[in-house]
Design an enzyme around this catalytic site. Sequence first.
Site, mmCIF file in Angstrom:
data_model
loop_
_atom_site.group_PDB
_atom_site.id
_atom_site.type_symbol
_atom_site.label_atom_id
_atom_site.label_comp_id
_atom_site.label_asym_id
_atom_site.label_seq_id
_atom_site.Cartn_x
_atom_site.Cartn_y
_atom_site.Cartn_z
ATOM 1 N N SER A 216 69.537 50.494 -33.001
ATOM 2 C CA SER A 216 69.791 51.352 -34.151
ATOM 3 C C SER A 216 70.614 50.717 -35.270
ATOM 4 O O SER A 216 70.191 49.752 -35.898
ATOM 5 C CB SER A 216 70.412 52.658 -33.659
ATOM 6 N N ASP B 96 60.382 58.363 -30.462
ATOM 7 C CA ASP B 96 61.124 57.918 -31.654
ATOM 8 C C ASP B 96 60.084 57.595 -32.724
ATOM 9 O O ASP B 96 59.743 56.445 -32.956
ATOM 10 C CB ASP B 96 61.984 56.701 -31.333
ATOM 11 N N HIS C 236 64.920 58.113 -29.457
ATOM 12 C CA HIS C 236 65.572 57.018 -30.157
ATOM 13 C C HIS C 236 66.527 56.244 -29.254
ATOM 14 O O HIS C 236 66.518 55.017 -29.248
ATOM 15 C CB HIS C 236 66.324 57.560 -31.384
#
Length: 141
Positions: free
Chosen positions: A41, A92, A119
């Site tokens: 991320s 995701d 995610h």
Amino acid sequence: VLGYGDSPPAEMVATAQTRVAFLDHILQELDMRRPVLVSPSMSGRFALPFLLAQGDQLAGFVPIAPVGTKDYTAEQYQQVQTPTLILYGVHDTSLGSQALQSLRHLPRHHVAVLPDAGHACYMDKPEDFHRALLGFLRQLK
């Protein structure tokens, strides 16, 4: 990640160049030689510029739906020779699939999509995540 969330603003990592220098300094201080960089991320803001500038210092790269992939061109990605495992959860549908569109230009990549994961696929499906990661690490030897 430094400069995000509850951490204080960090002027020393305000640009891609300073983030590369920061990560390089960390790796030197830890005396890490040819590590595998795992980047989930928000850490993409550090890992991607480092990969593009100094990817030859890495044994491997594991982006997990990182941010910032659109900041670079297909041609820039095509120059990177670092073995890469592109990993994300099937649910995701924003960052995971967006990152894949850019990262698929890395010439030495494999893709692992974790079923029933979002995610934070490493938290949703830790066994599947570790299986994919360990398989990638084994083939680097």
